[in-house]
Design a protein around this motif. Structure first.
Motif, PDB file in Angstrom:
ATOM      1  N   GLY A  19     -15.517  -9.031  10.300  1.00 46.98           N
ATOM      2  CA  GLY A  19     -15.500  -8.273  11.420  1.00 46.98           C
ATOM      3  C   GLY A  19     -14.793  -7.072  11.397  1.00 46.98           C
ATOM      4  N   ASP A  20     -13.895  -7.180  10.469  1.00 45.82           N
ATOM      5  CA  ASP A  20     -13.067  -5.850  10.342  1.00 45.82           C
ATOM      6  C   ASP A  20     -13.794  -4.487  10.140  1.00 45.82           C
ATOM      7  OD1 ASP A  20     -11.356  -3.782   8.725  1.00 45.82           O
ATOM      8  OD2 ASP A  20      -9.733  -5.304   9.455  1.00 45.82           O
ATOM      9  N   PRO A  21     -13.731  -3.412  11.050  1.00 42.76           N
ATOM     10  CA  PRO A  21     -14.454  -2.290  10.878  1.00 42.76           C
ATOM     11  C   PRO A  21     -14.441  -1.545   9.633  1.00 42.76           C
ATOM     12  CG  PRO A  21     -12.879  -2.017  12.627  1.00 42.76           C
ATOM     13  CD  PRO A  21     -12.773  -3.477  12.287  1.00 42.76           C
ATOM     14  N   ASP A  22     -13.164  -1.487   9.052  1.00 37.27           N
ATOM     15  CA  ASP A  22     -12.972  -0.957   7.718  1.00 37.27           C
ATOM     16  C   ASP A  22     -13.654  -1.545   6.793  1.00 37.27           C
ATOM     17  OD1 ASP A  22     -11.136   1.168   8.936  1.00 37.27           O
ATOM     18  OD2 ASP A  22      -9.336   0.000   8.493  1.00 37.27           O
ATOM     19  N   PHE A  23     -13.791  -2.811   6.592  1.00 40.11           N
ATOM     20  CA  PHE A  23     -14.579  -3.773   5.600  1.00 40.11           C
ATOM     21  C   PHE A  23     -15.941  -3.541   5.919  1.00 40.11           C
ATOM     22  CE2 PHE A  23     -10.589  -5.735   5.147  1.00 40.11           C
ATOM     23  CZ  PHE A  23     -10.643  -6.339   3.731  1.00 40.11           C
ATOM     24  N   GLU A  24     -16.480  -3.308   7.109  1.00 40.05           N
ATOM     25  CA  GLU A  24     -17.723  -3.269   7.433  1.00 40.05           C
ATOM     26  C   GLU A  24     -18.497  -1.993   7.156  1.00 40.05           C
ATOM     27  OE1 GLU A  24     -18.343  -4.423  11.437  1.00 40.05           O
ATOM     28  OE2 GLU A  24     -18.739  -6.456  11.050  1.00 40.05           O
ATOM     29  N   ARG A  25     -17.481  -0.991   7.326  1.00 38.31           N
ATOM     30  CA  ARG A  25     -17.805   0.301   6.905  1.00 38.31           C
ATOM     31  C   ARG A  25     -18.140   0.676   5.456  1.00 38.31           C
ATOM     32  NH1 ARG A  25     -13.321   2.887   7.845  1.00 38.31           N
ATOM     33  NH2 ARG A  25     -12.803   3.506   5.745  1.00 38.31           N
ATOM     34  N   LEU A  26     -16.930   0.113   4.663  1.00 38.55           N
ATOM     35  CA  LEU A  26     -17.344   0.234   3.172  1.00 38.55           C
ATOM     36  C   LEU A  26     -18.502  -0.603   2.755  1.00 38.55           C
ATOM     37  CD1 LEU A  26     -15.921   0.877   0.530  1.00 38.55           C
ATOM     38  CD2 LEU A  26     -14.724  -1.436   0.554  1.00 38.55           C
ATOM     39  N   VAL A  27     -18.603  -1.685   3.210  1.00 46.89           N
ATOM     40  CA  VAL A  27     -20.073  -2.445   2.864  1.00 46.89           C
ATOM     41  C   VAL A  27     -21.425  -1.746   3.218  1.00 46.89           C
ATOM     42  CG1 VAL A  27     -21.528  -4.815   3.171  1.00 46.89           C
ATOM     43  CG2 VAL A  27     -18.948  -4.665   3.066  1.00 46.89           C
ATOM     44  N   ALA A  28     -21.270  -0.971   4.514  1.00 50.26           N
ATOM     45  CA  ALA A  28     -22.539  -0.158   4.719  1.00 50.26           C
ATOM     46  C   ALA A  28     -22.412   1.088   3.918  1.00 50.26           C
ATOM     47  CB  ALA A  28     -22.317   0.206   6.303  1.00 50.26           C
ATOM     48  N   ARG A  29     -21.529   1.654   3.475  1.00 48.75           N
ATOM     49  CA  ARG A  29     -21.524   2.772   2.639  1.00 48.75           C
ATOM     50  C   ARG A  29     -22.066   2.657   1.457  1.00 48.75           C
ATOM     51  NH1 ARG A  29     -17.292   7.818   1.804  1.00 48.75           N
ATOM     52  NH2 ARG A  29     -18.172   8.442   0.016  1.00 48.75           N
ATOM     53  N   LEU A  30     -21.390   1.333   0.813  1.00 44.93           N
ATOM     54  CA  LEU A  30     -22.051   0.737  -0.487  1.00 44.93           C
ATOM     55  C   LEU A  30     -23.437   0.581  -0.676  1.00 44.93           C
ATOM     56  CD1 LEU A  30     -18.782  -0.874  -2.063  1.00 44.93           C
ATOM     57  CD2 LEU A  30     -19.794   1.493  -2.504  1.00 44.93           C
ATOM     58  N   THR A  31     -23.927  -0.109   0.440  1.00 41.82           N
ATOM     59  CA  THR A  31     -25.381  -0.754   0.700  1.00 41.82           C
ATOM     60  C   THR A  31     -26.165   0.789   0.687  1.00 41.82           C
ATOM     61  OG1 THR A  31     -24.635  -2.606   1.934  1.00 41.82           O
ATOM     62  CG2 THR A  31     -27.109  -1.728   2.201  1.00 41.82           C
ATOM     63  N   SER A  32     -25.885   1.735   1.237  1.00 41.38           N
ATOM     64  CA  SER A  32     -26.519   2.864   1.155  1.00 41.38           C
ATOM     65  C   SER A  32     -26.516   3.686  -0.069  1.00 41.38           C
ATOM     66  CB  SER A  32     -26.198   3.592   2.567  1.00 41.38           C
ATOM     67  OG  SER A  32     -24.902   4.325   2.195  1.00 41.38           O
ATOM     68  N   LEU A  33     -25.198   3.582  -0.797  1.00 36.59           N
ATOM     69  CA  LEU A  33     -25.418   4.257  -1.891  1.00 36.59           C
ATOM     70  C   LEU A  33     -25.788   3.875  -3.307  1.00 36.59           C
ATOM     71  CD1 LEU A  33     -21.629   5.909  -1.497  1.00 36.59           C
ATOM     72  CD2 LEU A  33     -23.828   6.993  -1.286  1.00 36.59           C
ATOM     73  N   SER A  34     -25.951   2.399  -3.343  1.00 37.71           N
ATOM     74  CA  SER A  34     -26.081   1.459  -4.484  1.00 37.71           C
ATOM     75  C   SER A  34     -27.019   0.509  -4.417  1.00 37.71           C
ATOM     76  CB  SER A  34     -24.685   0.951  -4.895  1.00 37.71           C
ATOM     77  OG  SER A  34     -25.072  -0.051  -6.104  1.00 37.71           O
TER      78      SER A  34
END
Length: 285
Positions: A199-214
């Motif tokens: 639930g940490d927003p920094d972790f969630e942002r990273l996961v969302a970004r990598l999901t979109s990029l890779s």
């Protein structure tokens, strides 16, 4: 599994009660936002004040200090630790005494690498090494890591993240001879680490970004594979030095050890030490 031994639980409960009493007696009402009230016959907070702050019964808390077998939950221990203003070491000690696993706590604020750890990094002149934060951000590195894996200094934000570099940095990806093996193992270790910060927003942002990029990250992340930190070998195909083979190790640092020191030791194969020496000589300081 908890951190505590299983021998003589009664003695451990008595020690836990004495520890709670000692922490209670060092505090004043003003330390915890309570009025001082009338003159006190004993030092520190009263038991009923601690019980109120932790939202537990006074009699129950008294039994806890007396070392009775009342078996507090993790939530109650956390509430008591907060009420008594325990630091991370004291908090862990309280949980160990009660034979409970210390819950992970996301520590807010900027992560800092102390000077002692930076000196350790700099002393590893022939071994690439860097420090990862709790989200695998690269917090500090030595010159050998810069010439092999860099340039960390020119990366900003999520780009200076080890998982981001593996999945979304094409230059870093080209370095890794066994990219898929490294990427899958890294993803599994990262998922195990980030469970503490669900639930940490920094972790969630990273996961969302990598999901979109890779595409690979988007396909593998839902599989929910997990792994403990591993040691092993990593093959590098450096654009100027050529093939190199390193043995890598991970060491927890800090209290609690949310940071990791990652060290790469050059192996004899591929003349790795000699290739690294040439890189260090040829790259400007």
């Amino acid at each position: 599994m908890s951190d505590a031994a299983t021998t003589d639980p009664a003695a451990r409960r008595r020690e836990a009660g004495e520890f709670l009493r000692s922490r209670r007696e060092r505090l004043t009402p003003s330390d915890v936002g309570l009025p001082n009230g009338f003159r006190r016959r004993t030092p520190g907070l009263r038991r009923e004040e601690v019980a109120m702050l932790a939202s537990v019964g006074t009699a129950w808390y008294t039994w806890l200090e007396q070392g009775r077998d009342v078996r507090p939950s993790n939530e109650v221990l956390s509430a008591l630790a907060d009420a008594l203003r325990l630091d991370p070491t004291e908090r862990r000690h309280l949980f160990v005494l009660h034979d409970r696993p210390t819950p992970g706590r996301c520590i807010a604020g900027e992560e800092r690498v102390d000077e002692q750890l930076r000196r350790t990094l700099d002393s590893l002149t022939g071994q690439p090494a860097f420090v990862l934060g709790r989200r695998w951000d690269v917090l500090a590195w030595n010159r050998a890591a810069e010439v092999v894996y860099g340039p960390y200094g020119r990366l900003e934000g999520d780009e200076r993240n080890a998982l981001h570099m593996v999945f979304a940095d094409p230059n870093h990806r080209r370095l890794l001879v066994d990219w898929e093996v490294v990427a899958r193992a890294s993803l599994a270790m990262f998922r195990a680490d980030c469970a503490r910060y669900a639930g940490d927003p920094d972790f969630e942002r990273l996961v969302a970004r990598l999901t979109s990029l890779s595409p690979e990250f988007a396909r593998w992340w839902p599989q929910r594979e997990v792994a403990r930190p591993l040691t092993g070998q990593k093959r590098i195909d450096h654009p100027t030095a050529g093939r190199m083979l390193f043995e890598y190790s991970s060491f927890g640092v800090g209290d609690p050890p949310d940071m990791k020191l990652i060290v790469f030791t050059p192996l004899d194969e591929e003349d790795t030490a000699q290739r690294l020496d040439r890189l260090l000589r040829d790259q400007p300081l």
